[in-house]
Write a protein that holds these residues in place. Structure first.
Motif, PDB file in Angstrom:
ATOM      1  N   MET A  69       0.652  -1.405  -0.222  1.00 61.55           N
ATOM      2  CA  MET A  69      -0.007  -0.196   0.176  1.00 61.55           C
ATOM      3  C   MET A  69       0.764   0.970  -0.053  1.00 61.55           C
ATOM      4  O   MET A  69       0.350   2.176  -1.150  1.00 61.55           O
ATOM      5  CB  MET A  69      -1.113   0.179   1.181  1.00 61.55           C
ATOM      6  N   LEU A  70       1.868   1.826   0.908  1.00 59.69           N
ATOM      7  CA  LEU A  70       2.418   2.455   0.576  1.00 59.69           C
ATOM      8  C   LEU A  70       3.671   2.985  -0.729  1.00 59.69           C
ATOM      9  O   LEU A  70       3.421   3.943  -1.533  1.00 59.69           O
ATOM     10  CB  LEU A  70       3.770   2.507   1.495  1.00 59.69           C
ATOM     11  N   TRP A  71       3.706   1.324  -1.304  1.00 60.20           N
ATOM     12  CA  TRP A  71       4.247   1.756  -2.173  1.00 60.20           C
ATOM     13  C   TRP A  71       3.287   2.285  -3.890  1.00 60.20           C
ATOM     14  O   TRP A  71       3.596   3.123  -4.255  1.00 60.20           O
ATOM     15  CB  TRP A  71       5.253   0.091  -3.420  1.00 60.20           C
ATOM     16  N   ASP A  72       2.620   1.332  -3.610  1.00 58.31           N
ATOM     17  CA  ASP A  72       0.791   2.163  -3.940  1.00 58.31           C
ATOM     18  C   ASP A  72       1.011   3.637  -3.972  1.00 58.31           C
ATOM     19  O   ASP A  72       0.639   4.441  -5.242  1.00 58.31           O
ATOM     20  CB  ASP A  72      -0.411   2.381  -3.729  1.00 58.31           C
ATOM     21  N   CYS A  73       0.551   4.060  -2.902  1.00 57.14           N
ATOM     22  CA  CYS A  73       1.051   5.352  -2.456  1.00 57.14           C
ATOM     23  C   CYS A  73       1.935   6.637  -3.038  1.00 57.14           C
ATOM     24  O   CYS A  73       2.091   7.753  -3.344  1.00 57.14           O
ATOM     25  CB  CYS A  73       0.864   5.907  -0.878  1.00 57.14           C
ATOM     26  N   GLN A  74       3.461   5.515  -2.806  1.00 57.54           N
ATOM     27  CA  GLN A  74       4.638   6.377  -3.355  1.00 57.54           C
ATOM     28  C   GLN A  74       4.636   6.679  -4.875  1.00 57.54           C
ATOM     29  O   GLN A  74       4.512   7.584  -5.605  1.00 57.54           O
ATOM     30  CB  GLN A  74       5.638   5.632  -3.199  1.00 57.54           C
ATOM     31  N   ARG A  75       3.422   5.916  -5.443  1.00 55.40           N
ATOM     32  CA  ARG A  75       3.305   5.561  -6.690  1.00 55.40           C
ATOM     33  C   ARG A  75       2.309   6.682  -7.683  1.00 55.40           C
ATOM     34  O   ARG A  75       2.317   7.300  -8.690  1.00 55.40           O
ATOM     35  CB  ARG A  75       3.329   4.467  -8.129  1.00 55.40           C
ATOM     36  N   GLU A  76       1.243   6.570  -7.170  1.00 54.72           N
ATOM     37  CA  GLU A  76       0.333   6.967  -7.444  1.00 54.72           C
ATOM     38  C   GLU A  76      -0.289   8.338  -6.535  1.00 54.72           C
ATOM     39  O   GLU A  76      -0.814   8.822  -8.006  1.00 54.72           O
ATOM     40  CB  GLU A  76      -0.887   5.786  -7.158  1.00 54.72           C
ATOM     41  N   LEU A  77      -0.096   8.412  -5.882  1.00 57.72           N
ATOM     42  CA  LEU A  77      -0.221   9.702  -5.040  1.00 57.72           C
ATOM     43  C   LEU A  77       1.477  10.232  -5.216  1.00 57.72           C
ATOM     44  O   LEU A  77       1.172  11.887  -4.131  1.00 57.72           O
ATOM     45  CB  LEU A  77      -0.419   9.518  -3.742  1.00 57.72           C
ATOM     46  N   GLY A  78       2.612  10.437  -5.801  1.00 61.03           N
ATOM     47  CA  GLY A  78       3.671  10.768  -5.312  1.00 61.03           C
ATOM     48  C   GLY A  78       4.152  11.115  -3.569  1.00 61.03           C
ATOM     49  O   GLY A  78       4.964  11.719  -3.468  1.00 61.03           O
ATOM     50  N   LEU A  79       3.762  10.139  -2.691  1.00 64.37           N
ATOM     51  CA  LEU A  79       4.123  10.040  -1.623  1.00 64.37           C
ATOM     52  C   LEU A  79       5.193  10.095  -1.356  1.00 64.37           C
ATOM     53  O   LEU A  79       6.446   9.392  -1.949  1.00 64.37           O
ATOM     54  CB  LEU A  79       3.728   9.105  -0.745  1.00 64.37           C
ATOM     55  N   THR A  80       6.212  11.299  -0.983  1.00 69.34           N
ATOM     56  CA  THR A  80       7.494  11.111  -0.556  1.00 69.34           C
ATOM     57  C   THR A  80       8.558  10.902   0.487  1.00 69.34           C
ATOM     58  O   THR A  80       9.644  11.719   0.680  1.00 69.34           O
ATOM     59  CB  THR A  80       8.116  13.142  -1.095  1.00 69.34           C
ATOM     60  N   ASP A  81       7.665  10.670   1.383  1.00 69.36           N
ATOM     61  CA  ASP A  81       7.856  10.201   2.954  1.00 69.36           C
ATOM     62  C   ASP A  81       8.545   9.316   3.400  1.00 69.36           C
ATOM     63  O   ASP A  81       8.845   8.210   2.107  1.00 69.36           O
ATOM     64  CB  ASP A  81       6.252  10.213   4.554  1.00 69.36           C
ATOM     65  N   HIS A  82       9.297   8.754   4.566  1.00 68.69           N
ATOM     66  CA  HIS A  82      10.176   7.469   4.780  1.00 68.69           C
ATOM     67  C   HIS A  82       8.889   6.826   5.120  1.00 68.69           C
ATOM     68  O   HIS A  82       8.331   6.850   6.018  1.00 68.69           O
ATOM     69  CB  HIS A  82      10.458   8.296   5.493  1.00 68.69           C
ATOM     70  N   LEU A  83       9.379   5.781   3.741  1.00 67.55           N
ATOM     71  CA  LEU A  83       7.809   4.174   3.942  1.00 67.55           C
ATOM     72  C   LEU A  83       8.446   3.132   5.178  1.00 67.55           C
ATOM     73  O   LEU A  83       7.548   3.468   5.812  1.00 67.55           O
ATOM     74  CB  LEU A  83       7.817   4.078   2.364  1.00 67.55           C
ATOM     75  N   ALA A  84       9.357   3.707   5.767  1.00 68.16           N
ATOM     76  CA  ALA A  84       9.913   2.605   6.880  1.00 68.16           C
ATOM     77  C   ALA A  84       9.521   3.168   8.150  1.00 68.16           C
ATOM     78  O   ALA A  84       8.651   2.978   9.266  1.00 68.16           O
ATOM     79  CB  ALA A  84      11.174   2.159   6.971  1.00 68.16           C
ATOM     80  N   GLU A  85       9.593   4.339   8.136  1.00 70.12           N
ATOM     81  CA  GLU A  85       8.490   5.236   9.374  1.00 70.12           C
ATOM     82  C   GLU A  85       7.049   4.649   9.585  1.00 70.12           C
ATOM     83  O   GLU A  85       6.364   4.986  10.178  1.00 70.12           O
ATOM     84  CB  GLU A  85       9.170   6.503   9.491  1.00 70.12           C
ATOM     85  N   LEU A  86       6.812   5.274   8.766  1.00 70.64           N
ATOM     86  CA  LEU A  86       5.522   5.095   7.990  1.00 70.64           C
ATOM     87  C   LEU A  86       4.609   3.889   8.576  1.00 70.64           C
ATOM     88  O   LEU A  86       3.705   3.817   8.896  1.00 70.64           O
ATOM     89  CB  LEU A  86       5.110   5.333   6.630  1.00 70.64           C
ATOM     90  N   HIS A  87       5.119   2.943   7.835  1.00 75.14           N
ATOM     91  CA  HIS A  87       5.192   1.647   8.313  1.00 75.14           C
ATOM     92  C   HIS A  87       4.879   1.076  10.114  1.00 75.14           C
ATOM     93  O   HIS A  87       4.118   0.649  10.493  1.00 75.14           O
ATOM     94  CB  HIS A  87       6.117   0.504   7.390  1.00 75.14           C
ATOM     95  N   SER A  88       6.117   1.663  10.393  1.00 75.15           N
ATOM     96  CA  SER A  88       6.213   1.708  11.727  1.00 75.15           C
ATOM     97  C   SER A  88       4.926   2.321  12.354  1.00 75.15           C
ATOM     98  O   SER A  88       4.829   1.807  13.618  1.00 75.15           O
ATOM     99  CB  SER A  88       7.349   2.534  12.475  1.00 75.15           C
ATOM    100  N   MET A  89       4.615   3.024  12.171  1.00 76.82           N
ATOM    101  CA  MET A  89       3.628   3.999  13.236  1.00 76.82           C
ATOM    102  C   MET A  89       2.260   3.583  12.850  1.00 76.82           C
ATOM    103  O   MET A  89       1.590   3.031  13.408  1.00 76.82           O
ATOM    104  CB  MET A  89       3.535   5.591  12.386  1.00 76.82           C
ATOM    105  N   VAL A  90       2.123   2.688  10.916  1.00 78.12           N
ATOM    106  CA  VAL A  90       0.529   1.758  11.191  1.00 78.12           C
ATOM    107  C   VAL A  90       0.846   0.952  12.212  1.00 78.12           C
ATOM    108  O   VAL A  90      -0.542   0.384  13.126  1.00 78.12           O
ATOM    109  CB  VAL A  90       0.795   1.124   9.905  1.00 78.12           C
ATOM    110  N   GLN A  91       1.899   0.222  12.626  1.00 80.63           N
ATOM    111  CA  GLN A  91       2.016  -1.014  13.536  1.00 80.63           C
ATOM    112  C   GLN A  91       1.620  -0.535  14.905  1.00 80.63           C
ATOM    113  O   GLN A  91       1.105  -0.509  15.381  1.00 80.63           O
ATOM    114  CB  GLN A  91       3.771  -1.532  13.161  1.00 80.63           C
ATOM    115  N   GLU A  92       2.146   0.910  14.907  1.00 82.75           N
ATOM    116  CA  GLU A  92       2.401   1.209  16.470  1.00 82.75           C
ATOM    117  C   GLU A  92       0.697   1.635  16.454  1.00 82.75           C
ATOM    118  O   GLU A  92      -0.138   1.419  17.909  1.00 82.75           O
ATOM    119  CB  GLU A  92       2.869   2.830  16.610  1.00 82.75           C
TER     120      GLU A  92
END
Length: 214
Positions: A69-92
């Motif tokens: 999903m994060l890769w889709d956001c990066q590709r389709e929405l131009g997401l430039t955030d740090h994906l590993a950090e966002l993943h950790s936040m989702v886990q939290e």
């Protein structure tokens, strides 16, 4: 009735929490999608799509799905955030989102064993339950059945673990599709938890609080 099955996200935990709002804010700040409601709708649509496709031999864990999903956001929405950090936040968010106020009382007073039936990974749900000093009879997650709600296999796995027949349990959840239709697909009676009174009309019983269940 010999057991109660209960959903996790949206039923035990609040979907609107500080960590969720922080994640959403970062998505909107660092992508082309600036509308929080549209961003949330996009995220849930992706999640439902990947969970439905993740089945048996093609099964993916929730962590693997979040990466997709994060890769889709990066590709389709131009997401430039740090994906590993966002993943950790989702886990939290899976393990630290606040519980609804009626949850502890429900677990303490329910007259039969309570099993959590969830698409989330068991390790995150276990951490949350321990933090709130609540002890379900079992946690049944998608990994165990290699299928996510609303597929019947996850409910069938819960029946196997609880040692119950479909007519001997009741499932409680906040989603008409994942919980109500999913449980019905396994022959299990279901009750819709509609805390806000905003759900669509349904033929199943509806409660506004877990305190109303019995």
């Amino acid at each position: 009735m010999k057991a109660v099955f209960i959903d996790y996200t949206g039923t035990i935990t609040k979907e609107d929490s500080p960590i969720i709002r922080k994640i959403l804010r970062r998505f909107c700040q660092n992508s082309n999608q600036k509308d929080p409601k549209k961003m949330m709708a996009y995220w849930w649509e992706l999640l439902r799509k990947y969970e439905w496709e993740s089945y048996q031999d093609a099964f993916r864990t929730e962590d693997e799905i979040v990466d997709l999903m994060l890769w889709d956001c990066q590709r389709e929405l131009g997401l430039t955030d740090h994906l590993a950090e966002l993943h950790s936040m989702v886990q939290e968010s899976w393990s630290n989102s606040p519980f609804f106020e009626d949850v502890a009382d429900f677990f303490h007073t329910c007259p039969c064993p309570v099993y959590i039936v969830t698409n989330n990974g068991a390790e995150y749900v276990e951490a949350a339950m321990e933090a709130h000093q609540l002890k379900p009879a079992g946690i049944v997650c998608g990994d165990m059945a290699r299928a996510y709600k609303p597929r019947p296999e996850i409910f069938q796995k819960a029946l196997e673990i609880s040692g119950c027949q479909p007519k001997e349990v009741l499932h409680v959840g906040d989603s008409l599709q994942s919980d109500i239709a999913g449980a019905a697909g396994a022959g299990i009676r279901a009750v819709l938890l509609d805390r806000t009174g905003e759900k669509k009309e349904t033929d199943c019983p509806v409660i506004r609080s877990l305190r109303e269940l019995f």
